[in-house]
Design a protein around this motif. Structure first.
Motif: not given
Length: 323
Positions: A101-102, A107, A111, A153, A157, A217, A219
């Motif tokens: 998650q990031r 990531w 994704c 998140s 991702n 990244f 948001n």
């Protein structure tokens, strides 16, 4: 699949933008962030082939994305000093890469994997262009609504994967209706300047209205309709530039984009260590010197990554980078 020169060029320019975006801390990085990550999803959508059976399709994505992800994760666990300092134990670090998650530039790989899977099923289950765009737009808006909680998140991702499907879909129909050929054959320089100023102008309005820059990244998008336009115009700026003139170095980076994307921050940590030991760029710098430092750092990163990529590419370990 035969390689498409302008796509390798676009990937190469995209990688340079990613690296500069990570090592720069001035207005250049703000502009780069307006399109650089969606660009790769657009290119993935342009090349996407949903006619393959799912199992061979999935096997290919595991080979080209998940196996490299595991390899690069191992390198980060071994060599990323900041990661080791910020997390508490090897178990915690490994869990962070499993959940992804990031975490680090990697990531993007998970994704992209999730986005490809979701896009495959979207095209398989919904054949109408209207349904495809309506669904993509709806889920994109849904994710945007959730992003108001800046800590939001999803596993691997997937929230970003859902958001960027719209750009993959746009690319699919740009290819189907040969719109890129229309742009490049009509008056590409006029389109290039128009798209560039539209990207800059809409980006400025978006920032004034929302106080946010586009940064998937973290948001942030600003005002969603303007963000869509800003991203699309930025993508087309890079694509048109990619059709202007062939550059061997840019093509090479584009053909090997995964290695350069995944490992540039590890190399940049080493470059900064060299600066500290040699006393380079340690004091407060003017804007022009910052730009010189960033371009010099970019050059060093490419110089260090080239032999590493060649070493892996021409060995039995090439499967570790998806080859």
């Amino acid at each position: 699949m035969d390689r498409v020169e302008w796509i390798d060029m676009a990937k190469g320019y995209g990688i340079l933008c990613v690296i500069l975006g990570h090592i720069s801390f001035h207005s250049l990085s703000v502009w780069i962030y307006s399109f650089h990550i969606p660009l790769f999803f657009f290119l993935s959508g342009y090349l996407f082939n949903e006619n393959r059976p799912f199992i061979p399709f999935l096997r290919n994505k595991i080979k080209t994305l998940l196996i490299p992800y595991a390899f690069f994760s191992f390198l980060y666990i071994c060599f990323d000093k900041q990661l080791v300092i910020s997390l508490y134990s090897l178990k915690t670090i490994c869990a962070d890469f499993v959940l992804q998650q990031r975490c680090t530039p990697l990531w993007f790989i998970t994704c992209l994997f999730v986005a490809n899977i979701l896009f495959y099923f979207l095209l398989k289950f919904f054949h109408s262009i209207c349904y495809q765009f309506l669904i993509s737009l709806f889920v994109s808006i849904f994710i945007f609504a959730r992003w108001h909680d800046k800590d939001y998140s999803m596993f691997w991702n997937a929230d970003i994967s859902i958001f960027v499907i719209l750009f993959m879909l746009i690319a699919k129909y740009v290819k189907k209706y040969n719109l890129l050929n229309f742009v490049t054959k009509t008056n590409k320089y006029l389109f290039l300047l128009s798209f560039f100023f539209l990207n800059i102008g809409i980006g400025g309005i978006n920032y004034i209205m929302s106080g946010e820059m586009i940064d998937l990244f973290n948001n942030t998008l600003g005002f969603l309709p303007l963000a869509y336009l800003e991203i699309v115009f930025g993508i087309f700026v890079v694509i048109i530039i990619s059709t202007l003139k062939k550059a061997i170095l840019i093509q090479y980076i584009g053909r090997n984009s995964l290695v350069f994307f995944a490992l540039h921050l590890l190399v940049y940590d080493f470059v900064r260590f060299l600066y500290s030991q040699l006393g380079f760029f340690q004091s407060s710098l003017s804007t022009s010197l910052l730009l010189i430092r960033d371009l010099f750092s970019l050059s060093l990163i490419l110089v260090f990554l080239y032999p590493l990529n060649e070493l892996i590419l021409h060995s039995r370990l090439r499967f570790l980078i998806g080859r």
